[in-house]
Design a protein around this motif. Structure first.
Motif, mmCIF file in Angstrom:
data_model
loop_
_atom_site.group_PDB
_atom_site.id
_atom_site.type_symbol
_atom_site.label_atom_id
_atom_site.label_comp_id
_atom_site.label_asym_id
_atom_site.label_seq_id
_atom_site.Cartn_x
_atom_site.Cartn_y
_atom_site.Cartn_z
ATOM 1 N N THR A 1 3.834 10.601 4.478
ATOM 2 C CA THR A 1 3.926 9.574 3.502
ATOM 3 C C THR A 1 4.459 8.221 3.721
ATOM 4 O O THR A 1 5.386 8.284 4.543
ATOM 5 N N THR A 2 3.659 7.133 3.272
ATOM 6 C CA THR A 2 3.931 5.868 3.952
ATOM 7 C C THR A 2 3.945 4.895 2.677
ATOM 8 O O THR A 2 2.729 5.011 2.131
ATOM 9 N N ALA A 3 4.876 4.035 2.612
ATOM 10 C CA ALA A 3 4.869 2.922 1.614
ATOM 11 C C ALA A 3 5.338 1.678 2.128
ATOM 12 O O ALA A 3 6.106 1.574 2.956
ATOM 13 N N GLU A 4 4.504 0.485 1.918
ATOM 14 C CA GLU A 4 4.760 -0.962 2.572
ATOM 15 C C GLU A 4 4.672 -1.852 1.374
ATOM 16 O O GLU A 4 3.702 -1.833 0.478
ATOM 17 N N SER B 1 0.891 -1.162 0.044
ATOM 18 C CA SER B 1 0.045 -0.004 0.083
ATOM 19 C C SER B 1 0.844 1.276 0.124
ATOM 20 O O SER B 1 2.216 1.158 0.370
ATOM 21 N N VAL B 2 0.265 2.370 -0.465
ATOM 22 C CA VAL B 2 0.995 3.758 -0.429
ATOM 23 C C VAL B 2 -0.073 4.606 0.127
ATOM 24 O O VAL B 2 -1.346 4.519 0.004
ATOM 25 N N ARG B 3 0.149 5.421 1.338
ATOM 26 C CA ARG B 3 -0.581 6.323 1.783
ATOM 27 C C ARG B 3 -0.174 7.765 1.853
ATOM 28 O O ARG B 3 1.135 7.944 2.345
ATOM 29 N N PHE B 4 -0.908 8.648 1.773
ATOM 30 C CA PHE B 4 -0.600 10.011 1.970
ATOM 31 C C PHE B 4 -1.508 10.655 2.918
ATOM 32 O O PHE B 4 -2.859 10.415 3.086
ATOM 33 N N LEU C 1 -5.309 9.058 2.276
ATOM 34 C CA LEU C 1 -5.586 8.424 1.295
ATOM 35 C C LEU C 1 -4.806 7.298 0.784
ATOM 36 O O LEU C 1 -3.476 7.580 0.837
ATOM 37 N N ARG C 2 -5.361 5.879 1.175
ATOM 38 C CA ARG C 2 -4.455 4.749 0.988
ATOM 39 C C ARG C 2 -4.923 4.037 -0.224
ATOM 40 O O ARG C 2 -6.082 3.673 -0.673
ATOM 41 N N TYR C 3 -3.905 3.599 -1.160
ATOM 42 C CA TYR C 3 -4.159 2.928 -2.200
ATOM 43 C C TYR C 3 -3.270 1.686 -2.064
ATOM 44 O O TYR C 3 -2.196 1.414 -1.522
ATOM 45 N N SER C 4 -4.108 0.394 -1.860
ATOM 46 C CA SER C 4 -3.878 -1.028 -1.504
ATOM 47 C C SER C 4 -3.898 -1.866 -2.888
ATOM 48 O O SER C 4 -4.865 -1.708 -3.663
ATOM 49 N N PHE C 5 -2.752 -2.575 -2.962
ATOM 50 C CA PHE C 5 -2.469 -3.292 -3.961
ATOM 51 C C PHE C 5 -2.082 -4.850 -3.654
ATOM 52 O O PHE C 5 -1.687 -5.086 -2.387
ATOM 53 N N PHE D 1 -13.286 2.563 -2.331
ATOM 54 C CA PHE D 1 -13.862 2.368 -3.511
ATOM 55 C C PHE D 1 -12.795 1.712 -4.387
ATOM 56 O O PHE D 1 -11.626 1.770 -4.022
ATOM 57 N N GLU D 2 -13.257 1.159 -5.379
ATOM 58 C CA GLU D 2 -12.281 0.189 -6.226
ATOM 59 C C GLU D 2 -11.655 1.187 -7.381
ATOM 60 O O GLU D 2 -11.947 2.161 -7.781
ATOM 61 N N LEU D 3 -10.344 0.694 -7.634
ATOM 62 C CA LEU D 3 -9.653 1.104 -8.566
ATOM 63 C C LEU D 3 -9.142 -0.186 -9.380
ATOM 64 O O LEU D 3 -8.116 -0.769 -9.042
ATOM 65 N N GLY D 4 -9.827 -0.972 -10.395
ATOM 66 C CA GLY D 4 -9.581 -1.956 -10.920
ATOM 67 C C GLY D 4 -9.677 -3.131 -10.101
ATOM 68 O O GLY D 4 -10.693 -3.095 -9.429
ATOM 69 N N GLU D 5 -8.690 -4.011 -9.741
ATOM 70 C CA GLU D 5 -8.575 -5.078 -8.830
ATOM 71 C C GLU D 5 -8.274 -4.351 -7.515
ATOM 72 O O GLU D 5 -8.200 -5.427 -6.666
ATOM 73 N N ASN D 6 -7.709 -3.214 -7.437
ATOM 74 C CA ASN D 6 -7.111 -2.866 -6.015
ATOM 75 C C ASN D 6 -8.307 -1.904 -5.241
ATOM 76 O O ASN D 6 -9.527 -1.645 -5.962
ATOM 77 N N THR D 7 -7.806 -1.350 -4.369
ATOM 78 C CA THR D 7 -8.767 -0.502 -3.314
ATOM 79 C C THR D 7 -8.241 0.991 -3.037
ATOM 80 O O THR D 7 -6.923 0.784 -3.118
ATOM 81 N N ILE D 8 -8.951 1.897 -2.833
ATOM 82 C CA ILE D 8 -8.508 3.097 -2.312
ATOM 83 C C ILE D 8 -9.421 3.376 -1.211
ATOM 84 O O ILE D 8 -10.713 3.331 -1.108
#
Length: 854
Positions: free
Chosen positions: A257-260, A244-247, A850-854, A808-815
């Protein structure tokens, strides 16, 4: 030949048929039983294999199994797992996972040394905050205390309002008397038991759970859990692949800002996890409380077979921040953001009170399943703390509004040249009080199940600690040198947490004081527990030996090298026992009792820790703690569960050390008296009695409500004595006995609290939550070195926090979008007091992420 060909054809047909039959396609939808909503990210695993998948944003999964029939296990952190049989291609429909209090999915490694309440059948008063809630509440411009503040009998003081400066109290006992464990590793300071939360700013990013055990708790170690135990369960190398990446942004220019990323477990049993983040702000809320820091985490796991599991990790959270102390009541009324320690320099805002620290922590966990009945769990750990806090030395110059005038200070210093205590014109420098340490330890626990009812544990706790304490110049502010005790130093060292790891003053460049201490600790512990469907009984014991030795070097008041002190050994022990009885599936009662003989802290052993090798005479004895607690757990219906707790803790023969002198009758010296001393109070007794009630209520499938009420009566009793030592010479200058404190209420902490929180799923993927907490019955400190009277109470107050989450969805990933508002109604009031003044609540603060998880 024809027969051979026919035989091979039959074999091939059978093999292909077997393969075709062996695979099935299993589908389903995983539902969150708490909110009756899809549960994305749930783990779906074919039992007995490594074949698995995870649910998508809508909770759907499709798993191609390796066998034609068998079982799948569906799990999610913080929820009870479900095992379902399948036979051929099958659509399992909706599968509901319900929240539970077990942490099986959270503790990936170290289950034998991480003393969680679930590991023992006999209950304790406990509250558990899991990763999802930690990520929502504690990942921004709030501290670790914010994660656990909504807990019965827990009070979190803002401690001036600087990043990481909060103080934790459990049942009226501060963090020097509340044990804090990180994956089973004790992290309270070996010298004085304190917890510096600024060193653990990264915990919110890497914690799978934080469990607060109030009172005796379930820990087997001989540790200082007078008030309770806080277990921080840190993530290991994750079993699942993803990242995930978070701001995040917040009030007063806060940014993070965080990235894991997690590789997941490969075919050879290896897994790797990484996390990096950076945060900064020009202030927390009060003026001059700027801050900046990073957090790094690296973990590697290896599972060569079903019997062995290894995990190595290293983490750290280097940071610096401006500090603020307690203020007078008049100052808070006039300007609650006021801070007398900061001012403007050519580089912007700076403070003479800056905390800076870097504490890398490394540990190696090994879980060994010896056989079906026995297992061994061990953690070998090390930490290296470097840094300290800055402060003034010399003469300040202030502006008319009370702030530091750095421009005037530098102009004055430039005219002096070389300043110092050896000069008539002392000038002004910023010194740094360095607190460097190296700490190595081992915790190991062997568990054996004699049968399904009887369990035995035995283990060891070994610690080796060395601390180095000295002062160095952080900033000359225009001086060319600083002279003390006939020695002039010209080197300065930046108050930076990364540079402090290796760049600090040699012995020849240190000022004021320079000493080290060595503390060695050896402990053994054991527990025996019997349980069946109706009753559980346990008995637990631990014994430890702790040695103290001090080595004094340069001391500006004497110039002498004091050498090494006499080594002091102290033996301590604890005994705990308890029982529970299950009346029926909806009702359970329990009772626990314990006794601690606790060794004194090093800071209470020497007559003046900075300037004397002399042990306090007569020798300081162990402190005695006796605790009793009883509880009743009940369930009215499937939607409502509650628990009552009653506790009685008696703390006798307590030793308290404080700066500032007292008169012969035990009252404080006149504040104008320019006399530096340390006061040792002996024989201080306290009794803390209280009751707690907390509950969980789910009136509908979209709403969950939690609440609690806690009320305590925390008082001193009996008489005590004191000895006062001159800080300059170490000589005994004053003493008295018969200081009567009978019936005096313990000050500075709210003894009555109430709270209510709720979480509601409004529409699909949108949830809101909030909590309200009331603080009352908080006695003011009388302002002296001894608390000999009550002088009224702090006005009761209520604080409210609110949050919102949208996925909410972004393709197969989530935000995920998350927003928090803390102290939503901007209640700015006095929260508590210490002997120097008052602390006020921070006003309204906020953050959004805002977190983007993949």
């Amino acid at each position: 030949m024809k027969k051979i060909t026919q035989f091979l054809s039959v074999v091939m047909v059978m093999l292909f048929t077997t393969v075709a039959i062996a695979q099935s396609e299993v589908k389903g939808v995983v539902i969150d039983g708490d909110l009756n909503a899809p549960l994305p990210g749930a783990n779906v695993l074919e039992k007995g294999t490594t074949n698995g998948t995870t649910t998508d944003f809508d909770g759907n999964f499709t798993l191609r199994t390796q066998a034609s029939s068998g079982e799948i296990v569906i799990s999610y952190v913080g929820y009870g797992s479900v095992t379902i049989a399948f036979n051929g291609d099958q659509d399992l429909g909706n599968i509901t996972l319900n929240p539970d209090n077990t942490l099986d999915e959270i503790v990936i490694i170290g289950s034998g040394v991480i003393d969680l309440a679930e590991d023992r059948q006999t209950p304790v008063a406990v509250s558990t905050i899991k990763r999802s809630e930690i990520q929502a509440r504690g990942v921004g411009n709030v501290e670790v205390g914010e994660i656990i503040k909504f807990t019965p009998s827990v009070f979190v003081s803002p401690g001036g309002g600087g990043f990481g400066d909060s103080a934790l109290f459990v049942r009226g006992f501060d963090d020097t008397n509340t044990a804090v464990l990180l994956n089973g590793q004790p992290i309270n300071s070996q010298e004085d038991g304190r917890i510096f939360w600024s060193n653990w700013q990264g915990v919110a990013d890497i914690a799978n759970a934080v469990q607060v055990q109030r009172g005796l708790g379930s820990s087997k170690l001989a540790i200082s859990s007078v008030g309770g135990t806080v277990n921080i369960v840190m993530k290991a190398a994750d079993k699942n692949r993803g990242g995930s990446v978070r701001f995040l942004a917040g009030n007063d220019s806060y940014f993070k800002t965080t990235a894991e990323y997690n590789t997941g477990v490969n075919d050879k049993g290896w897994a790797f996890s990484f996390l990096l983040d950076h945060w900064q702000a020009h202030r927390s809320w009060a003026r001059g409380t700027f801050g900046q820091g990073q957090n790094y985490f690296f973990s590697v796991g290896y599972k060569p077979n079903e019997r062995h599991n290894f995990n190595f990790l290293i983490t750290g959270a280097p940071q610096f921040h401006g500090q603020r102390w307690s203020q007078s009541e008049e100052t808070i009324a006039r300007d609650p953001k006021f801070n007398q320690h900061w001012g403007y320099t050519n580089d912007g805002i700076d403070s003479e009170r800056r905390n800076f620290y870097h504490k890398p922590v490394m540990n190696l966990n090994w879980d060994w399943t010896i056989n079906e009945r026995s297992n061994l769990s061990s953690v070998l750990y090390a930490s290296w703390g470097r840094g300290g806090g800055t402060g003034p030395r010399g003469n300040r110059i202030r502006t008319d509004d009370g702030q530091l005038d750095f421009a005037a200070i530098e102009a004055s210093n430039a005219a002096i040249g070389v300043g110092g205590f050896d000069s008539d014109e002392t000038g002004y420098i910023r010194r740094a009080s360095m607190n460097n340490h190296s700490w190595y330890g081992l915790v190991s626990n062997f568990n054996h199940n004699f049968n399904e009812n009887l369990t035995f544990n035995v283990g060891t706790d070994i610690r080796i600690y060395r601390g180095d304490h000295f002062r160095q110049v952080a900033d000359f502010h225009g001086l060319t040198g600083w002279a003390e005790d006939g020695v002039t130093v010209t080197a300065s060292y930046e108050a930076d947490p990364w540079k402090a790891l290796f760049d600090f003053a040699d012995e020849s460049e240190r000022i004021d004081y320079d000493y080290s201490e060595t503390i060695n600790y050896q402990g053994v512990f054991s527990q025996l527990e019997y349980s069946n469907d109706k009753i559980s009984v346990f008995f637990q014991g631990a014994v430890s030996n702790q040695s103290f030795q001090r080595e004094g070097r340069h001391i500006s008041y004497s110039g002498d090298d004091l050498g090494k002190s006499e080594k002091l050994n102290k033996v301590g022990y604890n005994l705990k026992g308890g029982a529970s009885y299950t009346i029926d599936e909806n009702n359970k009662v329990f009772f626990n009792a314990g006794y601690y003989s606790r060794q004194p802290y090093l800071d209470n052993v020497f007559s003046n820790i900075r300037r004397s090798n002399d042990l306090v005479n007569p020798e300081v004895d162990n402190e005695d703690i006796t605790g009793f607690e009883a509880g009743y757990e009940f369930k009215i219906c499937e939607n409502f569960t509650g628990i009552f707790n009653f506790y009685h803790t008696k703390w006798e023969n307590r030793v308290q050390a404080a700066g500032g002198g007292v008169n012969d009758n035990g009252t404080p010296n006149d504040p104008s008296d320019d006399f530096n001393s340390t006061t040792f109070q002996r024989g201080v007794n306290q009794t803390h009695v209280g009751a707690e009630f907390d509950f969980i209520y789910r009136p509908t499938n979209w709403l969950r409500v939690n609440g609690f009420i806690s009320a305590g009566s925390w008082k001193f009793n009996g008489e005590s004595s004191f000895d006062e030592f001159d800080d300059d010479t170490g000589e005994l200058v004053n003493s008295a006995t018969g200081i009567n404190r009978e019936g005096i209420s313990v000050p500075g902490i709210a003894q009555s609290t109430m709270g209510l929180s709720a979480r509601a799923n409004i529409v699909k993927s949108l949830s809101i939550d909030g909590n309200v907490k009331y603080y009352g019955n908080n006695y003011r400190h009388d302002g002296g070195a001894l608390q000999t009277m009550n002088v009224g109470k702090v006005d009761a107050f209520t604080l409210a926090d609110f949050g919102l989450t949208y996925d909410f969805e972004l393709g197969e990933n989530t935000i995920s979008l998350r927003g928090n508002v803390f102290n939503a109604f901007n209640e700015i009031t006095i929260s508590n007091s210490d002997r120097f003044g008052f602390f006020n609540t921070d006003g309204r603060t906020y953050n959004v992420s805002l977190r983007y998880s993949f």
